[in-house]
Design a protein around this motif. Structure first.
Motif, PDB file in Angstrom:
ATOM      1  N   LEU A   1       0.039   4.177 -11.213  1.00  0.00           N
ATOM      2  CA  LEU A   1       0.101   4.630  -9.704  1.00  0.00           C
ATOM      3  C   LEU A   1       1.473   4.307  -9.792  1.00  0.00           C
ATOM      4  CD1 LEU A   1      -2.035   5.462  -7.453  1.00  0.00           C
ATOM      5  CD2 LEU A   1      -2.072   2.829  -7.122  1.00  0.00           C
ATOM      6  N   LYS A   2       1.488   3.452  -9.677  1.00  0.00           N
ATOM      7  CA  LYS A   2       3.377   3.972  -9.211  1.00  0.00           C
ATOM      8  C   LYS A   2       4.064   4.886  -9.884  1.00  0.00           C
ATOM      9  CE  LYS A   2       7.941   1.369  -8.307  1.00  0.00           C
ATOM     10  NZ  LYS A   2       8.659  -0.465  -8.907  1.00  0.00           N
ATOM     11  N   LYS A   3       3.878   4.758 -11.423  1.00  0.00           N
ATOM     12  CA  LYS A   3       4.553   6.096 -11.866  1.00  0.00           C
ATOM     13  C   LYS A   3       3.482   7.532 -11.725  1.00  0.00           C
ATOM     14  CE  LYS A   3       5.337   7.870 -16.440  1.00  0.00           C
ATOM     15  NZ  LYS A   3       4.988   8.026 -17.834  1.00  0.00           N
ATOM     16  N   TYR A   4       2.849   7.280 -11.107  1.00  0.00           N
ATOM     17  CA  TYR A   4       1.812   8.910 -10.623  1.00  0.00           C
ATOM     18  C   TYR A   4       2.568   9.248  -9.413  1.00  0.00           C
ATOM     19  CZ  TYR A   4      -2.213  11.417  -8.681  1.00  0.00           C
ATOM     20  OH  TYR A   4      -2.323  12.866  -7.850  1.00  0.00           O
ATOM     21  N   ILE A   5       2.513   8.417  -8.372  1.00  0.00           N
ATOM     22  CA  ILE A   5       3.391   8.624  -7.031  1.00  0.00           C
ATOM     23  C   ILE A   5       4.987   8.823  -7.482  1.00  0.00           C
ATOM     24  CG2 ILE A   5       3.790   7.100  -5.035  1.00  0.00           C
ATOM     25  CD1 ILE A   5       1.033   5.772  -4.544  1.00  0.00           C
ATOM     26  N   GLY A   6       5.392   8.121  -8.094  1.00  0.00           N
ATOM     27  CA  GLY A   6       6.990   8.320  -8.626  1.00  0.00           C
ATOM     28  C   GLY A   6       8.020   7.340  -7.343  1.00  0.00           C
ATOM     29  N   THR A   7       7.042   6.312  -6.766  1.00  0.00           N
ATOM     30  CA  THR A   7       8.564   5.891  -6.372  1.00  0.00           C
ATOM     31  C   THR A   7       9.347   4.776  -6.643  1.00  0.00           C
ATOM     32  OG1 THR A   7       8.304   4.476  -3.430  1.00  0.00           O
ATOM     33  CG2 THR A   7       6.507   4.707  -5.543  1.00  0.00           C
ATOM     34  N   ASN A   8      10.609   4.508  -6.170  1.00  0.00           N
ATOM     35  CA  ASN A   8      11.253   3.706  -7.100  1.00  0.00           C
ATOM     36  C   ASN A   8      10.845   1.736  -5.738  1.00  0.00           C
ATOM     37  OD1 ASN A   8      12.339   4.766  -8.901  1.00  0.00           O
ATOM     38  ND2 ASN A   8      13.697   5.681  -7.757  1.00  0.00           N
TER      39      ASN A   8
ATOM     40  N   HIS B   1       9.725  -1.733   0.033  1.00  0.00           N
ATOM     41  CA  HIS B   1       8.053  -1.555  -0.293  1.00  0.00           C
ATOM     42  C   HIS B   1       7.424  -0.426   0.411  1.00  0.00           C
ATOM     43  CE1 HIS B   1       4.250  -3.604  -1.023  1.00  0.00           C
ATOM     44  NE2 HIS B   1       4.975  -4.667  -1.920  1.00  0.00           N
ATOM     45  N   TYR B   2       6.862   0.208  -0.532  1.00  0.00           N
ATOM     46  CA  TYR B   2       6.415   1.876  -0.691  1.00  0.00           C
ATOM     47  C   TYR B   2       5.020   0.614   0.206  1.00  0.00           C
ATOM     48  CZ  TYR B   2       3.005   5.241  -1.969  1.00  0.00           C
ATOM     49  OH  TYR B   2       1.634   5.834  -1.703  1.00  0.00           O
ATOM     50  N   ASP B   3       4.028   0.373   0.259  1.00  0.00           N
ATOM     51  CA  ASP B   3       2.900   0.021   1.189  1.00  0.00           C
ATOM     52  C   ASP B   3       3.730   0.260   2.548  1.00  0.00           C
ATOM     53  OD1 ASP B   3       1.009  -0.136  -0.998  1.00  0.00           O
ATOM     54  OD2 ASP B   3       2.149  -1.123  -1.975  1.00  0.00           O
ATOM     55  N   ILE B   4       4.570  -0.751   3.164  1.00  0.00           N
ATOM     56  CA  ILE B   4       4.820  -1.011   4.532  1.00  0.00           C
ATOM     57  C   ILE B   4       5.232   0.246   4.667  1.00  0.00           C
ATOM     58  CG2 ILE B   4       6.539  -1.911   5.568  1.00  0.00           C
ATOM     59  CD1 ILE B   4       6.134  -4.620   4.131  1.00  0.00           C
ATOM     60  N   MET B   5       5.748   1.097   4.038  1.00  0.00           N
ATOM     61  CA  MET B   5       6.417   2.646   4.998  1.00  0.00           C
ATOM     62  C   MET B   5       4.810   2.816   5.086  1.00  0.00           C
ATOM     63  SD  MET B   5       9.458   2.833   2.190  1.00  0.00           S
ATOM     64  CE  MET B   5      10.483   4.629   2.940  1.00  0.00           C
ATOM     65  N   THR B   6       3.913   3.123   4.253  1.00  0.00           N
ATOM     66  CA  THR B   6       3.415   3.983   4.155  1.00  0.00           C
ATOM     67  C   THR B   6       2.085   2.926   5.561  1.00  0.00           C
ATOM     68  OG1 THR B   6       2.830   4.162   1.549  1.00  0.00           O
ATOM     69  CG2 THR B   6       0.076   4.511   2.461  1.00  0.00           C
ATOM     70  N   PHE B   7       1.999   2.589   6.032  1.00  0.00           N
ATOM     71  CA  PHE B   7       0.764   1.849   7.334  1.00  0.00           C
ATOM     72  C   PHE B   7       2.362   2.333   8.341  1.00  0.00           C
ATOM     73  CE2 PHE B   7       0.555  -2.631   4.846  1.00  0.00           C
ATOM     74  CZ  PHE B   7      -0.977  -1.990   4.188  1.00  0.00           C
ATOM     75  N   ALA B   8       3.525   2.542   8.054  1.00  0.00           N
ATOM     76  CA  ALA B   8       4.175   2.810   9.299  1.00  0.00           C
ATOM     77  C   ALA B   8       3.327   4.584   9.459  1.00  0.00           C
ATOM     78  CB  ALA B   8       5.571   3.133   9.517  1.00  0.00           C
ATOM     79  N   LEU B   9       3.048   5.407   8.269  1.00  0.00           N
ATOM     80  CA  LEU B   9       3.095   6.497   8.650  1.00  0.00           C
ATOM     81  C   LEU B   9       1.806   6.238   8.910  1.00  0.00           C
ATOM     82  CD1 LEU B   9       4.190   7.071   5.361  1.00  0.00           C
ATOM     83  CD2 LEU B   9       5.124   9.145   6.964  1.00  0.00           C
ATOM     84  N   MET B  10       0.900   5.013   8.962  1.00  0.00           N
ATOM     85  CA  MET B  10      -0.833   5.269   9.377  1.00  0.00           C
ATOM     86  C   MET B  10      -0.913   5.197  11.275  1.00  0.00           C
ATOM     87  SD  MET B  10      -2.699   3.257   6.131  1.00  0.00           S
ATOM     88  CE  MET B  10      -3.112   3.350   4.429  1.00  0.00           C
TER      89      MET B  10
ATOM     90  N   TRP C   1       5.950  12.656  -3.619  1.00  0.00           N
ATOM     91  CA  TRP C   1       5.133  12.390  -2.808  1.00  0.00           C
ATOM     92  C   TRP C   1       4.464  12.866  -1.977  1.00  0.00           C
ATOM     93  CZ3 TRP C   1       0.042  12.637  -3.555  1.00  0.00           C
ATOM     94  CH2 TRP C   1      -0.583  11.908  -4.634  1.00  0.00           C
ATOM     95  N   ALA C   2       3.279  11.174  -1.726  1.00  0.00           N
ATOM     96  CA  ALA C   2       2.841  10.601  -0.826  1.00  0.00           C
ATOM     97  C   ALA C   2       3.628  10.525   0.644  1.00  0.00           C
ATOM     98  CB  ALA C   2       2.000   9.601  -2.060  1.00  0.00           C
ATOM     99  N   HIS C   3       4.166   9.581   0.387  1.00  0.00           N
ATOM    100  CA  HIS C   3       5.214   9.858   1.709  1.00  0.00           C
ATOM    101  C   HIS C   3       5.806  10.924   2.065  1.00  0.00           C
ATOM    102  CE1 HIS C   3       6.246   5.116   1.003  1.00  0.00           C
ATOM    103  NE2 HIS C   3       5.302   5.420   1.828  1.00  0.00           N
ATOM    104  N   SER C   4       6.203  12.090   0.979  1.00  0.00           N
ATOM    105  CA  SER C   4       6.280  13.290   1.825  1.00  0.00           C
ATOM    106  C   SER C   4       5.178  14.294   2.634  1.00  0.00           C
ATOM    107  CB  SER C   4       6.752  13.916   0.391  1.00  0.00           C
ATOM    108  OG  SER C   4       7.369  14.993   0.939  1.00  0.00           O
ATOM    109  N   ASP C   5       3.774  14.099   2.409  1.00  0.00           N
ATOM    110  CA  ASP C   5       3.017  14.621   2.135  1.00  0.00           C
ATOM    111  C   ASP C   5       1.787  13.992   3.593  1.00  0.00           C
ATOM    112  OD1 ASP C   5       3.546  16.594   0.559  1.00  0.00           O
ATOM    113  OD2 ASP C   5       1.103  15.690  -1.179  1.00  0.00           O
ATOM    114  N   SER C   6       2.258  13.232   4.052  1.00  0.00           N
ATOM    115  CA  SER C   6       2.008  12.430   5.159  1.00  0.00           C
ATOM    116  C   SER C   6       2.928  12.323   6.202  1.00  0.00           C
ATOM    117  CB  SER C   6       1.794  10.463   4.995  1.00  0.00           C
ATOM    118  OG  SER C   6       1.020  10.073   3.963  1.00  0.00           O
ATOM    119  N   LEU C   7       4.020  12.366   5.980  1.00  0.00           N
ATOM    120  CA  LEU C   7       5.384  13.238   7.002  1.00  0.00           C
ATOM    121  C   LEU C   7       4.744  14.611   7.086  1.00  0.00           C
ATOM    122  CD1 LEU C   7       8.524  11.602   6.050  1.00  0.00           C
ATOM    123  CD2 LEU C   7       7.606  11.683   8.573  1.00  0.00           C
TER     124      LEU C   7
END
Length: 252
Positions: free
Chosen positions: A28-35, A77-86, A114-120
């Motif tokens: 999943l991390k590879k699919y999303i492409g985040t570091n 942390h990817y998930d914490i940033m995701t919560f901010a977008l939510m 791309w996932a954070h990009s699309d949410s933005l």
């Protein structure tokens, strides 16, 4: 040392991984492409955590926005940033559009996937509809940025999904942003070119078909595939034929 709120959320994430299948993590991390650090949680699990809330979730929304802005800026942390977008997506209409824009316009600088990009893009496109002059002018800067995620936002943030728009910009404004990036070398920018052309076609079909035909020889295969995805069979075949002819001429 980790701040208390970041520590709290990270512990929640670690606890939640116990209910997920471990095999998802790397793929999943590879699919999303985040570091960024990555818990490997499914979207439903992320949503459940967010819905349950955090120690600060009872604070006034303005204070929560301040906290999420700080978390976005400081967390790796990817998930914490995701919560901010939510949070912003859920409460977008609560705040003045310019206030949200002034905060989130800086967020794109930390995007690496791309996932954070699309949410933005969902946020930016909604704001553009309300404040078109302010935000479109800023897109013009991103359109020429060295940061590919800013270039991507200058396109996907125009419409995101056209069916979600009550108002759209004139075709000329949409196309001028797109044409600049037709030959961009970044894969995700090319995906954005195709995405935007596809959505433009939903609103301005004739003009978009003409744009595609005029640039048929130079449009990248990645963008072309996405751009014609929703077209009628007849329009698809016509454009494919034009592209085949143009490519044959260029190879002579």
């Amino acid at each position: 040392m980790m701040e208390p709120i970041q520590k709290e959320i990270t512990e929640l994430l670690l606890e939640s991984t116990k209910t997920e299948k471990p095999a998802k993590y790397k793929d999943l991390k590879k699919y999303i492409g985040t570091n960024y650090d990555f818990a490997g949680l499914s979207v439903p699990t992320q949503r459940a955590i967010f819905k349950n809330g955090f120690s600060f979730s009872a604070l006034p929304l303005a204070k929560q926005l301040e906290i999420w802005d700080e978390l976005w800026k400081t967390s790796n942390h990817y998930d914490i940033m995701t919560f901010a977008l939510m949070f912003v997506n859920r409460h977008l209409k609560t705040f003045e559009p310019v206030e949200i824009w002034n905060i989130t316009m800086e967020w794109v600088r930390k995007v690496d996937n791309w996932a954070h990009s699309d949410s933005l893009s969902t946020i930016y496109a909604d704001l553009l509809e309300i404040e078109p002059d302010l935000i479109y002018n800023h897109y013009g800067t991103w359109n020429k940025s060295v940061n590919p995620w800013e270039r991507r936002q200058s396109l996907v943030g125009l419409l995101n999904y056209s069916k979600m728009r009550a108002k759209v910009l004139p075709f000329e404004k949409l196309s001028s942003m797109t044409l600049v990036l037709l030959e961009d070398e970044d894969y995700f920018v090319q995906k954005a070119v195709g995405w935007t052309l596809r959505e433009m076609g939903n609103v301005y079909l004739g003009e978009t078909l003409a744009l595609l035909a005029d640039n048929i020889a130079i449009i990248h295969p990645t963008a072309f595939t996405a751009a014609i995805e929703k077209l009628s069979v007849a329009n698809k075949e016509q454009l494919k034929l034009l592209r085949k002819i143009a490519r044959k001429k260029s190879s002579v």
